[in-house]
Scaffold this active site. Structure first.
Site, mmCIF file in Angstrom:
data_model
loop_
_atom_site.group_PDB
_atom_site.id
_atom_site.type_symbol
_atom_site.label_atom_id
_atom_site.label_comp_id
_atom_site.label_asym_id
_atom_site.label_seq_id
_atom_site.Cartn_x
_atom_site.Cartn_y
_atom_site.Cartn_z
ATOM 1 N N ASP A 108 0.864 -1.184 0.000
ATOM 2 C CA ASP A 108 0.000 0.000 0.000
ATOM 3 C C ASP A 108 0.901 1.234 0.000
ATOM 4 O O ASP A 108 1.812 1.334 0.833
ATOM 5 C CB ASP A 108 -0.899 0.003 1.249
ATOM 6 C CG ASP A 108 -2.275 0.587 0.967
ATOM 7 O OD1 ASP A 108 -3.280 -0.034 1.365
ATOM 8 O OD2 ASP A 108 -2.331 1.661 0.326
ATOM 9 N N ASP A 216 -2.817 4.801 -2.570
ATOM 10 C CA ASP A 216 -3.873 5.395 -1.759
ATOM 11 C C ASP A 216 -4.227 6.803 -2.245
ATOM 12 O O ASP A 216 -3.342 7.652 -2.352
ATOM 13 C CB ASP A 216 -3.353 5.481 -0.310
ATOM 14 C CG ASP A 216 -4.414 5.841 0.689
ATOM 15 O OD1 ASP A 216 -5.317 5.015 0.910
ATOM 16 O OD2 ASP A 216 -4.355 6.952 1.247
ATOM 17 N N GLU A 278 -6.054 3.971 -6.179
ATOM 18 C CA GLU A 278 -7.336 4.181 -5.512
ATOM 19 C C GLU A 278 -7.747 5.609 -5.795
ATOM 20 O O GLU A 278 -7.009 6.541 -5.468
ATOM 21 C CB GLU A 278 -7.243 3.975 -3.999
ATOM 22 C CG GLU A 278 -8.600 4.058 -3.338
ATOM 23 C CD GLU A 278 -8.595 4.629 -1.929
ATOM 24 O OE1 GLU A 278 -7.667 5.369 -1.591
ATOM 25 O OE2 GLU A 278 -9.538 4.341 -1.172
ATOM 26 N N HIS A 351 -11.204 -2.506 3.279
ATOM 27 C CA HIS A 351 -11.160 -2.107 4.698
ATOM 28 C C HIS A 351 -11.937 -0.818 4.950
ATOM 29 O O HIS A 351 -12.040 -0.371 6.108
ATOM 30 C CB HIS A 351 -9.703 -1.951 5.115
ATOM 31 C CG HIS A 351 -9.020 -0.879 4.363
ATOM 32 N ND1 HIS A 351 -8.741 -0.957 3.004
ATOM 33 C CD2 HIS A 351 -8.585 0.328 4.752
ATOM 34 C CE1 HIS A 351 -8.174 0.164 2.615
ATOM 35 N NE2 HIS A 351 -8.061 0.967 3.643
ATOM 36 N N ASP A 352 -12.451 -0.210 3.872
ATOM 37 C CA ASP A 352 -13.229 1.024 4.012
ATOM 38 C C ASP A 352 -14.719 0.817 3.793
ATOM 39 O O ASP A 352 -15.505 1.748 3.993
ATOM 40 C CB ASP A 352 -12.770 2.058 2.975
ATOM 41 C CG ASP A 352 -11.380 2.584 3.218
ATOM 42 O OD1 ASP A 352 -10.738 3.009 2.246
ATOM 43 O OD2 ASP A 352 -10.922 2.534 4.384
HETATM 44 O O1 TEU Z 1 -9.379 5.909 1.555
HETATM 45 C C1 TEU Z 1 -9.689 7.041 0.753
HETATM 46 C C2 TEU Z 1 -11.106 7.297 0.744
HETATM 47 O O2 TEU Z 1 -11.670 7.740 -0.212
HETATM 48 C C3 TEU Z 1 -11.810 6.990 1.996
HETATM 49 O O3 TEU Z 1 -11.965 8.225 2.672
HETATM 50 C C4 TEU Z 1 -13.105 6.394 1.673
HETATM 51 O O4 TEU Z 1 -13.747 7.195 0.714
HETATM 52 C C5 TEU Z 1 -13.933 6.402 2.896
HETATM 53 O O5 TEU Z 1 -13.163 5.843 3.906
HETATM 54 C C6 TEU Z 1 -15.182 5.610 2.633
HETATM 55 O O6 TEU Z 1 -16.094 5.994 3.630
HETATM 56 C C7 TEU Z 1 -7.983 5.692 1.674
HETATM 57 C C8 TEU Z 1 -7.787 4.486 2.580
HETATM 58 O O7 TEU Z 1 -8.347 3.341 1.945
HETATM 59 C C9 TEU Z 1 -8.452 4.796 3.892
HETATM 60 O O8 TEU Z 1 -8.413 3.658 4.757
HETATM 61 C C10 TEU Z 1 -7.718 5.957 4.536
HETATM 62 O O9 TEU Z 1 -8.403 6.319 5.722
HETATM 63 C C11 TEU Z 1 -7.678 7.167 3.587
HETATM 64 O O10 TEU Z 1 -7.362 6.842 2.243
HETATM 65 C C12 TEU Z 1 -6.589 8.135 4.050
HETATM 66 O O11 TEU Z 1 -5.327 7.523 3.821
#
Ligand code: TEU
Length: 579
Positions: A108, A216, A278, A351-352
């Site tokens: 990542d 990310d 992403e 994970h989001d």
């Molecule tokens: O997530 C980016 C992102 O767009 C997230 O804010 C997502 O939209 C949101 O969590 C959904 O509700 C990346 C990573 O995957 C996330 O875990 C991190 O918190 C974020 O970037 C900051 O690095």
């Protein structure tokens, strides 16, 4: 509309068109030392599980040194492993073990921002004259206002994690930008020194043997840090802040930066590497540019259109039911838009995101059927599928019953702000988190029926959901399980070029209950029909069936071959037939 694939012959296509990626969120995967947090040696202990599933790549969420404000997406040393997860030697051992099994490791890459404890930021904030001041976005208070005065922030932007996107540094009287938490200051990619430091770090990891990066929020690194955002709320937050996203989503120099990164980091390296960006808010038009192989930017992107379809008027934590025709329209556009150039990634979980079987399936009576139906729907599309830890088991949302059970900064900041604004009751907040909190995907993987589901011998950092029943042990033992269906889907993608490369044709675009499409390559066609619901359905897919079409894969033990005419489908029944 029938589309011709980018690549005429299967052997011309890059390896990742036939690959499946498995995402490990390390803190919740397997704990090896009893501290209640997953770690690298725990992952090593579970590689047989990944081999049994048949996946090709392990995408490892951050294990770098971090204060863990955002569970490792706030990095204080890009070239060190946080002791919570182990050592660099452990990571080298994981890389070697994956390679021995014919798998690859994708790390990542979090370079839109660092931790505020990264030495770069510590130096940058030390003085307005610091040689690293310009490595981050520093601005004085809005003209005519005093630092700290409400509304004096340089722009009215909101953060992804609620609250303003600017934090006042009292020592220098200036503000720094943080699209995420105040402990995640945004790097200034306009500064070539920043970009070169990032590229040098990336090369260091590739030289160490890793096989690529999941990048990310990489489409946010080019920013026009000037205009106020529009009110009311934009895509990123809830609260009295402007939507700054037009100023930083796929900003003015993003393609230039990614092309430069490709030249400085990947050019000349073997084609075993994988890059996936992403990209919250990315459009299909931009994705065609990002993933066009001739432009040498990234191999594929994570787009967010489908996972926003159930966001209500109050945003993510105000969910509404999914309308299947909206999903068909969205997926159909992306299949059509990346058929002649570029490539799709395919995902439900990460994970989001909340877990798909709870979000758009049925995690009660029809858990197995709905999980396998939704998996079939996704994995038979054209693109590279990503399987998130536990998704292959049909793990469900956490179903927490108290707000104090949540740990995720995004959820906690949302509650804090909503309470401050009086914009939601605790009951409404609990309902929103129960449906959409990122913690739903972060409960420990459930391995067996021992204490804490075999995840740890200690106290898990996030509790195993009360009343959990699903375990990898049981799933592996049952040939009809979610796990073995995912294994068959992976096998099918490996073995059948029609699945990997066939053109896509959506069927029944207006049907709100059944999702159907064909995949065709070289005169061979697969028909996919999925009942996305708990009621029996009968549909006519409207494609000619000569005689009897053989069943390739079904999620009921006795799904029949297909004859011409209507198809009768049981609750959540999915079938793939070769026409
Ligand atoms: O997530 C980016 C992102 O767009 C997230 O804010 C997502 O939209 C949101 O969590 C959904 O509700 C990346 C990573 O995957 C996330 O875990 C991190 O918190 C974020 O970037 C900051 O690095």
């Amino acid at each position: 509309m029938t589309l011709t694939p980018t690549t005429s012959a299967p052997d011309d296509a890059p390896w990742w068109t036939r690959a499946v990626v498995y995402q490990v969120y390390p803190r919740s995967f397997q704990d090896s030392d009893g501290d209640g947090v997953g770690d690298l040696r725990g992952i090593l202990q579970r590689l047989d599980h990944l081999s049994a599933l048949g996946v090709d790549v392990l995408w490892l969420s951050p294990v770098y040194a971090s204060p863990m404000d955002d569970n490792g997406y706030d990095i204080s040393d890009y070239q060190a492993v946080d002791p919570l997860f182990g050592t660099l030697e452990d990571l080298d051992a994981l890389t070697a073990a994956l390679h021995e099994r014919g798998m690859r490791l994708v790390m990542d890459l979090v370079v839109n921002h660092t931790s505020d404890e990264h030495p770069w930021f510590v130096e940058s904030r030390s003085s307005p004259d610091s040689p690293k001041r310009d490595w981050y976005w520093w601005r004085p208070a809005r003209r005519g206002m005093r630092p700290g005065q409400p509304g004096a922030e340089p722009t009215n932007w909101g953060s992804f994690f609620s609250g303003p996107a600017w934090e006042l540094d009292e020592a220098t009287g200036e503000y720094y930008l943080h699209l995420f938490s105040r402990k995640q200051p945004d790097l200034n990619w306009e500064n070539p020194q920043v970009r070169e430091a990032v590229y040098a770090m990336m090369r260091w990891w590739l030289d160490r043997g890793v096989d690529g990066f999941r990048m990310d929020v990489i489409n946010l690194v080019s920013k026009d840090v000037a205009p106020d955002g529009s009110l009311p709320d934009g895509m990123v937050h809830d609260g009295p802040y402007g939507d700054g996203s037009p100023a930083y989503t796929c900003g003015p120099r993003i393609h230039e930066f990614l092309a430069e990164m490709h030249r400085e980091v990947f050019a000349g390296r073997p084609d075993r590497l994988l890059t996936v960006g992403e990209m919250p808010g990315v459009t299909l038009e931009d994705a065609r540019l990002f993933t066009d192989p001739a432009r040498r930017e990234v191999d594929m992107v994570f787009q967010f259109e489908h996972v926003g379809l159930d966001h209500g008027p109050g945003g993510k934590f105000d969910p509404r039911p999914l309308r299947l025709t909206d999903l068909k329209a969205s997926f159909g556009r992306w299949q059509a838009g990346l058929a002649d150039v570029g490539w799709n990634s395919l995902y439900w979980d990460n994970h989001d995101q909340p877990r798909i079987v709870s979000r758009w399936g049925d995690d009660g009576r029809y858990r197995r059927e709905s999980a396998t139906a939704l998996a079939t729907l996704l994995h038979l599309h054209r693109g590279t599928p990503y399987v998130y830890q536990g998704e292959e088991l049909g793990m469900t949302n956490a179903h927490f019953t108290r707000l104090d059970q949540y740990r995720d900064i995004e959820s906690l900041r949302h509650v804090e702000q909503a309470r401050a604004l009086g914009s939601a009751t605790d009951e409404q907040l609990l309902a929103g988190l129960a449906a959409m909190s990122r913690d739903n995907a972060r409960t420990p993987v459930q391995w067996d029926s021992s204490a804490h589901a075999g995840f740890t011998t200690g106290t898990p950092w996030l509790e195993v959901p009360p009343g959990w029943t699903v375990t990898a042990e049981a799933e592996r033992a049952d040939p009809a399980s979610v796990f073995h269906h995912y294994r068959r889907l992976v096998e099918l993608r490996h073995d059948d070029p029609v699945v990997a490369l066939g053109d896509f044709t959506m069927l029944l675009p207006d049907d709100e209950h059944v999702y159907a499409f064909t995949r065709s390559l070289g005169g061979r066609t697969l028909l996919v029909v999925v009942n996305v619901g708990g009621e029996p359905r009968e549909v006519d897919p409207g494609v000619p069936v000569a005689g009897e079409a053989a069943l390739v894969l079904g999620n009921y033990a006795d799904t029949a071959p297909l004859a011409a005419g209507p198809v009768a489908l049981r609750p959540w029944e999915a079938g793939v037939w070769r026409l």
